[in-house]
Design a protein around this motif. Structure first.
Motif, mmCIF file in Angstrom:
data_model
loop_
_atom_site.group_PDB
_atom_site.id
_atom_site.type_symbol
_atom_site.label_atom_id
_atom_site.label_comp_id
_atom_site.label_asym_id
_atom_site.label_seq_id
_atom_site.Cartn_x
_atom_site.Cartn_y
_atom_site.Cartn_z
ATOM 1 N N LYS A 91 23.875 -25.579 89.952
ATOM 2 C CA LYS A 91 22.811 -25.238 89.018
ATOM 3 C C LYS A 91 22.281 -23.838 89.287
ATOM 4 C CE LYS A 91 21.086 -29.870 87.918
ATOM 5 N NZ LYS A 91 19.911 -30.763 87.965
ATOM 6 N N GLN A 92 22.154 -23.499 90.573
ATOM 7 C CA GLN A 92 21.687 -22.163 90.912
ATOM 8 C C GLN A 92 22.659 -21.093 90.424
ATOM 9 O OE1 GLN A 92 18.353 -23.104 91.669
ATOM 10 N NE2 GLN A 92 18.621 -21.210 92.822
ATOM 11 N N LEU A 97 24.616 -21.326 87.852
ATOM 12 C CA LEU A 97 24.518 -21.242 86.401
ATOM 13 C C LEU A 97 23.275 -20.474 85.972
ATOM 14 C CD1 LEU A 97 25.607 -24.859 85.386
ATOM 15 C CD2 LEU A 97 26.948 -22.764 85.219
ATOM 16 N N ARG A 98 22.196 -20.605 86.743
ATOM 17 C CA ARG A 98 20.973 -19.869 86.409
ATOM 18 C C ARG A 98 21.112 -18.381 86.696
ATOM 19 N NH1 ARG A 98 18.238 -24.312 89.211
ATOM 20 N NH2 ARG A 98 17.418 -25.785 87.670
ATOM 21 N N GLN A 99 21.912 -18.021 87.663
ATOM 22 C CA GLN A 99 22.064 -16.631 88.058
ATOM 23 C C GLN A 99 23.182 -15.953 87.267
ATOM 24 O OE1 GLN A 99 22.609 -16.739 92.278
ATOM 25 N NE2 GLN A 99 20.514 -17.390 92.700
ATOM 26 N N ARG A 100 23.087 -16.031 85.966
ATOM 27 C CA ARG A 100 24.048 -15.350 85.112
ATOM 28 C C ARG A 100 23.822 -13.846 85.170
ATOM 29 N NH1 ARG A 100 28.379 -18.505 84.037
ATOM 30 N NH2 ARG A 100 27.757 -20.537 83.201
#
Length: 328
Positions: free
Chosen positions: A252-253, A255-258
């Motif tokens: 999840k991390q 994916l958030r750090q695009r």
């Protein structure tokens, strides 16, 4: 005409029989799954959750035992790189104690150390990166960069991450201040490493680095190594459910750090730089020495001075006098 009507009727009958067979088969499979897991509701059944993989609560803690480890492609590549290092570390002498994939609790949450080597010559902590493309950065930079074809991505400095893991480990295990601790970051041969640091090297050189350190005098006794090994083993979390939840959290991390505009910044003024500008700097290492600059400082670095006496040095970005006294 009669032949066409008979063909249509026969097709309709066959399709109806096929639909009935499919409904009967799905009903049997559902009843079998419910009987095979009498204590689990159909909502939490593995066969049911397999078809609902993308539910919002798929990564919930109460579902961890009913699903596989939710690792993304980049995480699987990282695990492959860690396994390669583990195979190499298994060839070390018996005096070296190796602990891989350590997961322990801290005040901030869970921390993971890829590889930890306890030896008479010191303690070695390894952060493993399995990245492709061109890898550039410096020890003091907060972000390093990865260039793959036309893309330039940024990622956190693994040296800083490794140091954070070490500080968290010190709070959980007593480490003598006189014990030498070495923090290393290894990259696979999939990438082209352009980081100037003695703590960053390819994973194929890990054994040579350890043997080079073995030329020094012994600092830890065998008793101290065994005692420290047992202490670390006690704090290591082996529960597969917790490890899967940690892997899901890491995914999840990621994916958030695009990638967003602002991740890549100029080496001098720290202004945001586009990927196109970053690619241009990395394409000409003779001019920019694998560093990224904004357009303003690119012009200053590449400007040809005919009448002036000063130019900009791309290596350390200081103004040097290019005209000697004999030429004046």
């Amino acid at each position: 005409m009669i032949f066409a009507v008979l063909l249509i009727v026969s097709l309709a009958v066959v399709s109806g029989l096929y639909i009935l067979a499919q409904k009967k088969r799905s009903g049997l499979s559902q009843s079998h799954s419910e009987t095979s897991h009498p204590n689990v509701s159909p909502e939490l059944n593995p066969t049911v959750t397999a078809s609902r993989k993308y539910r919002t609560d798929y990564y919930a803690s109460d579902r961890s035992r009913l699903r596989e480890s939710p690792r993304c492609k980049s995480q699987r590549k990282g695990e492959l790189g860690e396994y390669k290092i583990e195979v190499q570390l298994a060839q070390l002498p018996s005096a070296f104690k190796v602990i891989s994939n350590i997961l322990f609790k801290t005040e901030r949450g869970l921390e993971q150390i890829d590889h930890l080597v306890l030896s008479p010559y010191g303690i070695f902590i390894f952060e493993v990166e399995n990245l492709a493309g061109l890898i550039v950065g410096e020890e003091e930079d907060e972000k390093w960069h990865q260039a793959i074809t036309w893309r330039v991505k940024s990622f956190s400095n693994p040296l800083f991450e490794n140091q954070a893991h070490l500080e968290a480990l010190k709070k959980q295990v007593e480490l003598d201040e006189n014990w030498p601790i070495y923090s290393y970051v290894t990259f696979s041969r999939r990438g082209e490493l352009k980081v100037i640091s003695g703590s960053v090297f390819y994973d194929t050189d890990i054994i040579a680095v350890l043997y080079k350190r073995a030329e020094q005098a012994e600092v830890l006794s065998e008793k101290e190594i065994v005692s420290l090994y047992n202490e670390i083993k006690q704090i290591d979390i082996l529960d597969i459910n917790i490890r899967n939840e940690y892997a899901a959290h890491e995914r999840k991390q990621r994916l958030r750090q695009r990638p967003v505009y602002g991740d890549i910044r100029c080496k001098v003024c720290q202004k945001p730089v586009s990927e196109r500008t970053a690619r241009y700097c990395l394409r000409y290492p003779d001019k920019f020495n694998y560093r990224i600059y904004c357009l303003k400082h690119q012009k200053e670095l590449t400007r040809t001075v005919n009448s002036g006496r000063k130019a900009v040095d791309a290596n350390n970005y200081v103004y040097n006098d290019l005209i000697s006294e004999s030429q004046r």
